[in-house]
Enzyme design. Structure first.
Site, PDB file in Angstrom:
ATOM      1  N   LYS A 225      97.857  56.738  43.751  1.00 24.32           N
ATOM      2  CA  LYS A 225      97.114  55.875  43.760  1.00 24.32           C
ATOM      3  C   LYS A 225      96.289  55.269  42.521  1.00 24.32           C
ATOM      4  CE  LYS A 225      98.643  53.512  47.963  1.00 24.32           C
ATOM      5  NZ  LYS A 225      97.675  53.206  49.458  1.00 24.32           N
TER       6      LYS A 225
ATOM      7  N   LYS B 158     112.371  53.905  45.994  1.00 20.60           N
ATOM      8  CA  LYS B 158     112.337  52.943  47.704  1.00 20.60           C
ATOM      9  C   LYS B 158     111.971  51.469  47.655  1.00 20.60           C
ATOM     10  CE  LYS B 158     109.093  54.542  51.133  1.00 20.60           C
ATOM     11  NZ  LYS B 158     107.744  55.092  51.690  1.00 20.60           N
TER      12      LYS B 158
ATOM     13  N   LYS C 108     107.197  46.715  48.556  1.00 16.97           N
ATOM     14  CA  LYS C 108     106.982  45.322  48.461  1.00 16.97           C
ATOM     15  C   LYS C 108     106.311  45.300  47.167  1.00 16.97           C
ATOM     16  CE  LYS C 108     102.848  46.838  50.776  1.00 16.97           C
ATOM     17  NZ  LYS C 108     102.596  47.160  52.483  1.00 16.97           N
TER      18      LYS C 108
END
Ligand code: TRP
Length: 332
Positions: free
Chosen positions: A111, A194, A197
């Site tokens: 991240k 995957k 969102k």
């Protein structure tokens, strides 16, 4: 006593991947465990969230969970920030966890990426807050996906170090619950990624808020290959999109992948997609209808969350008092 704790971040829409990979299992666990489900708004703000969107997302995720079958009367559903014990215990854990432990967290590395110096301190300490979520209730079982296993390991290490440092056995070692049929749903546009969102293409995912028409359109546009569907798993090799759609079919109809293959062997995608659409609409339609009803009534959702938080605090308060006493903090 067996107590489950799990959390979901209120960032963006809930989608089919969340439903088949996690929420459906959370619903099933209500049969055998005392469950605490938490919308983790404090985890969400480790990266900037627009305030109005955070509010709307928190309510929407709560509505989605209830619509999917989480029972907020029998179990506990609330948003994290309404129980200050999470942040309180996270501070204690900031002083237990070692820098070296956090430096190994792969999710932080992913991240933060190249901009590590610019990541928030909260993003770095994220796993300590997650450990606090679980251990503030002495939860014994935690349903987690593959991506959160390392964080759960860290929670176990923190529990153990606290117990060792203070010569106590306050904290249990929380066990991961890896659920048999948890499905890893992939993007409809790319079967090797995957479903997420954060994918910029809205055609990559089916949201729980999608109408029947949206679902039909997204499945129609889903990427495939020119071959008909194979009759066995071997025939899926090198065909990630075919594999993904078959696995979605299997999960939605509650059958094994082999049975889903047997039922669809030799079909063209055009035909299979029509059937998959009907199936998806039959499962997601009722959830969608219920969710629309719930999101139109903020006061109901807010009341559920407030009551859930009150019950959550009743469990964590004596545990925190015990923790503070163990540490040596003065209290009346
Ligand atoms: N980190 C989890 C995720 O992003 C969410 C989460 C927060 C969680 N606290 C938790 C999951 C405690 C399990 C237990 O998916």
């Amino acid at each position: 006593m067996k107590r489950v704790f799990s959390g979901v971040q209120p960032t963006g829409n809930l989608h089919l991947g969340n439903y088949l990979g996690a929420i459906r299992n959370w619903v099933a666990l209500q049969e055998d465990y005392e469950c605490i489900y938490c919308v983790v708004d404090q985890h969400a703000i480790t990266v900037f969230q627009h305030p109005a969107e955070l509010t709307a997302s928190t309510r929407e995720v709560a509505a989605g969970l209830i619509a999917a079958g989480i029972d907020p009367e029998k179990h506990i559903l609330f948003n994290q920030s309404q129980n200050p014990d999470h942040a309180n215990l996270a501070w204690v854990f900031n002083c237990i966890a070692r820098l070296g432990w956090l430096n190994r967290m792969t999710q932080f590395k992913e991240k933060a990426g190249k901009h590590r110096e610019n990541a928030s301190v909260g993003l770095y300490a994220y796993p300590n807050l997650m450990a606090a979520d679980i251990l503030a209730y002495k939860a014994t079982h935690v349903p987690v996906g593959e991506d959160q296993k390392q964080h759960l390991e860290l929670a176990r290490d923190i529990a153990q170090k606290f117990n060792n440092d203070f010569k106590t056995n306050i904290f249990p070692q929380p066990e991961p619950l890896i659920l048999g049929t948890a499905t890893r749903v992939m993007s409809l546009r790319d079967g090797t990624n995957k479903m997420s969102k954060s994918d910029p293409s809205k055609y990559s995912r089916i949201n729980l808020t999608d109408t029947a028409d949206d679902i039909a359109q997204k499945i129609r546009k889903a990427k495939t290959d020119p071959e008909p569907l194979p009759s066995s798993a071997d025939g899926l090799a090198g065909r990630p999109e075919a594999q993904n759609l078959i696995e979605i079919f299997a999960a939605l109809s509650n059958v094994s992948r082999d049975d889903a293959l047997a039922a669809n062997a030799g079909k063209q995608f055009s035909k299979f997609k029509e059937e998959l659409t009907d199936l998806a609409v039959s499962v997601l339609g009722p959830i969608n209808t219920e969710m629309q009803k719930l999101v139109s009534d903020d006061t109901y959702i807010d009341d559920v969350l407030a009551k859930g938080a009150e019950r959550a605090r009743a469990i964590s308060e004596p545990i925190m008092a015990d923790v503070f006493k163990t540490i040596g903090f003065v209290a009346p």
